[in-house]
Enzyme design. Structure first.
Site, PDB file in Angstrom:
ATOM      1  N   CYS A   2       0.875  -1.174   0.000  1.00  0.00           N
ATOM      2  CA  CYS A   2       0.000   0.000   0.000  1.00  0.00           C
ATOM      3  C   CYS A   2       0.906   1.215   0.000  1.00  0.00           C
ATOM      4  CB  CYS A   2      -0.916  -0.009   1.220  1.00  0.00           C
ATOM      5  SG  CYS A   2      -1.959   1.472   1.337  1.00  0.00           S
ATOM      6  N   GLU A 105      -3.977   1.375  -6.087  1.00  0.00           N
ATOM      7  CA  GLU A 105      -3.104   0.283  -6.482  1.00  0.00           C
ATOM      8  C   GLU A 105      -2.942   0.314  -7.992  1.00  0.00           C
ATOM      9  OE1 GLU A 105      -0.410  -1.489  -6.114  1.00  0.00           O
ATOM     10  OE2 GLU A 105      -1.279  -1.910  -4.137  1.00  0.00           O
TER      11      GLU A 105
END
Length: 223
Positions: A2, A105
């Site tokens: 992340c 992402e």
């Protein structure tokens, strides 16, 4: 991993959703990047209630001699967090919630990487499982830093990337923050992929690739 996320309209919901009192005004953030200060909810040193702290993203263990280690420790893998000296003390003693409206992402494609904004279907704010630590600099005094735990991707994230942040159900916030809970094995059941039914992954503009770009257009769906 992340590596970018958002937090906007925070001052309107943090008190209600996370039980934090006296939340200061927070500017909307649409592209939070490592090394920047991020809002985290934790148990204060008194052990009562919850407080909001601004922590630098990139954990520097208290024993480290070089703060540059924080550049590499923005995430902690749930599968190995109990084995890594960099994270073990924080996992036992310094857990926090990192509020967010969603994260980014990148999916590898033939023409490059396509960014996706991942959020809840109902657009509610939620929380990553975080760890924090306190490092004492000889020049700058105490620096408090944090990392985000990651786990295997769920069905929403799997076509995009193999990992995702650990997202905690609201019912488990108190358990995660409980300073009396120091047995790592009792926390392991929380470090699992979040159920995919309530999540969406939306393709967005590559303009989010630049950490200096931080505005509402970052989360706008591609036409």
């Amino acid at each position: 991993m992340c590596g970018r996320f958002t937090l906007f309209e925070a001052d309107k919901v943090l008190s209600k959703e996370f039980g934090v009192s006296g939340v200061p005004p927070l500017s909307p953030r649409y592209n939070i990047a490592p090394s920047q200060p991020i809002a985290a909810v934790r148990t204060p040193h008194t052990g009562a209630g919850r407080e909001l702290a601004l922590l630098r993203w990139g954990l520097i263990p208290s024993w480290s001699k070089d703060p540059a280690i924080g550049n590499r420790l923005i995430n902690a893998r749930a599968e190995t967090v109990q084995e890594k000296p960099s994270f073990l003390n924080a996992f036992r003693r310094h857990r926090c919630l990192i509020p967010t409206n969603g994260f980014y992402e990148w999916q590898r494609q033939e023409r490059g990487k396509q960014p996706y904004f991942v959020r809840m279907r109902d657009e509610r704010i939620f929380a990553f499982a975080g760890l924090w630590d306190r490092w004492e600099s000889p020049d700058d005094g105490v620096i408090e830093t944090c990392a985000i735990l990651t786990t295997a991707a769920n069905a929403v994230l799997a076509p995009i990337h193999g990992r995702m942040p650990v997202i905690l159900p609201q019912a488990e916030y108190a358990r995660w923050l409980d300073p009396a809970l120091k047995d790592p094995d009792s926390l392991s059941p929380l470090l699992v992929p979040f159920p995919p039914e309530g999540m969406l992954a939306i393709p967005v503009s590559p303009r989010v690739n630049a950490p200096s770009t931080d505005d509402e257009k970052c989360i706008a769906p591609l036409p």
